[in-house]
Design an enzyme around this catalytic site. Structure first.
Site, PDB file in Angstrom:
ATOM      1  N   ASP A  79       8.199  -3.451  -0.720  1.00  0.00           N
ATOM      2  CA  ASP A  79       9.571  -2.996  -0.952  1.00  0.00           C
ATOM      3  C   ASP A  79      10.536  -4.037  -0.358  1.00  0.00           C
ATOM      4  O   ASP A  79      10.383  -4.431   0.802  1.00  0.00           O
ATOM      5  CB  ASP A  79       9.725  -1.631  -0.245  1.00  0.00           C
ATOM      6  N   THR A 226      14.173   7.253   3.918  1.00  0.00           N
ATOM      7  CA  THR A 226      14.911   7.866   5.040  1.00  0.00           C
ATOM      8  C   THR A 226      14.489   9.317   5.277  1.00  0.00           C
ATOM      9  O   THR A 226      14.296   9.741   6.421  1.00  0.00           O
ATOM     10  CB  THR A 226      16.426   7.785   4.748  1.00  0.00           C
TER      11      THR A 226
HETATM   12  P1  13P Z   1      16.218   5.870   1.168  1.00  0.00           P
HETATM   13  O1  13P Z   1      15.873   5.385   2.543  1.00  0.00           O
HETATM   14  O2  13P Z   1      17.665   6.135   1.017  1.00  0.00           O
HETATM   15  O3  13P Z   1      15.362   7.003   0.740  1.00  0.00           O
HETATM   16  O4  13P Z   1      15.931   4.649   0.166  1.00  0.00           O
HETATM   17  C1  13P Z   1      14.602   4.232   0.002  1.00  0.00           C
HETATM   18  C2  13P Z   1      14.542   2.983  -0.763  1.00  0.00           C
HETATM   19  O5  13P Z   1      15.233   2.788  -1.730  1.00  0.00           O
HETATM   20  C3  13P Z   1      13.560   1.977  -0.331  1.00  0.00           C
HETATM   21  O6  13P Z   1      13.644   0.829  -1.092  1.00  0.00           O
END
Ligand code: 13P
Length: 273
Positions: A79, A226
């Site tokens: 990611d 998150t």
């Molecule tokens: P959140 O932390 O807002 O869920 O986003 C996750 C995300 O897009 C990781 O690339």
């Protein structure tokens, strides 16, 4: 099935996959338990920070072993890869998929770098995601600037050969101060302009109904991070307030269960999409 093929299948079916970030053994377990209980595929994500925390090879080995243990259809994805060097190390370590995030670069530079990642990943048969537009990262302004332009998306996909595209349509990373409102009209235009599966970042806190709408118009992968950290730490903190127990093997399981229930809830949203 590799992730590129799976995302195409999901796209044909008008559905989507959740991509959940994990941080340690327990959050990984919670995510995989949810997927196993609901018999749903899931993408497991690591950021540079999580790779540095766990170590690249230990994190990959743990993820692979746990995928086998829970007998889940799952893929390991980088990611927000921020350099060719990190992308290369992850591919070498056995990731199924990598994201190169050049969203803060000028368009031409983002295209050039992403194209290099696509060429690199091809040697490993890996899936590549890239980002176009501005999805605010933690601590960045969430002013509505830099949404993905459909014509730029078309050029970006054609010139990079990327497999999946993360779009900026009003979501942001981290908790929202106000309920987000996704720009579904813009998403429709992007969807009409490109044929690759689209990705929604910042999945935490987006109302279920908006998630369903987004999936109906081309979102095939939704990232959540998150809310996982929040569910885990809130449950752990509740535990620690109630007990002096020092055996972490007794206080962690309710936190793992909180992650499992969170991800099950997310998966249920898509089952009704
Ligand atoms: P959140 O932390 O807002 O869920 O986003 C996750 C995300 O897009 C990781 O690339």
């Amino acid at each position: 099935m590799n992730l590129t093929a799976k995302l195409k299948e999901v796209q044909r079916n008008g559905s989507a996959l959740w991509a959940a970030n994990f941080y340690n053994l327990e959050t990984l377990q919670g995510i995989l338990q949810a997927a196993a209980e609901l018999i749903q595929p899931v993408i497991l994500q690591l950021t540079r920070g999580s790779i540095e925390y766990m170590g690249l090879n230990p994190a990959v080995a743990m993820a692979r072993a746990m995928i086998t243990k829970y007998n889940v259809e799952a893929w390991l994805h980088l990611d927000h890869g921020d350099s060719l060097e990190l992308v290369d190390r992850c591919l070498e370590a056995g990731f199924d998929s990598v994201m190169f995030d050049g969203s803060e670069l000028a368009l031409g530079k983002n295209i050039e770098m992403t194209h290099r990642v696509v060429e690199l990943a091809a040697e490993y048969g890996a899936n590549v995601e890239a980002e176009l537009g501005y999805v605010a990262k933690l601590g960045q302004s969430t002013e509505q600037v830099g949404f993905t332009e459909p014509d730029e998306a078309k050029r970006f996909v054609e010139e990079t050969g990327v497999n999946a595209l993360a779009v900026a349509i009003g979501s942001a990373h981290g908790f929202y101060k106000q309920t987000p409102k996704l720009d579904i009209e813009r998403l429709k235009e992007i969807h009409a302009a490109v044929d690759v599966p689209l990705v929604l970042h910042g999945g935490s806190g987006i109302p279920d109904e908006q998630i369903r709408q987004a999936v109906q118009v081309g979102i095939c992968k939704i990232n959540v991070a998150t809310e996982t950290k929040n569910a885990f730490m809130r449950a752990l903190s509740r535990q620690l307030k109630q007990t002096d127990e020092i055996d972490l093997r007794k206080v962690f399981p309710p936190a793992t269960a909180a992650v499992r229930e969170l991800i099950k809830g997310k998966m249920a949203v898509l089952q009704t999409a």
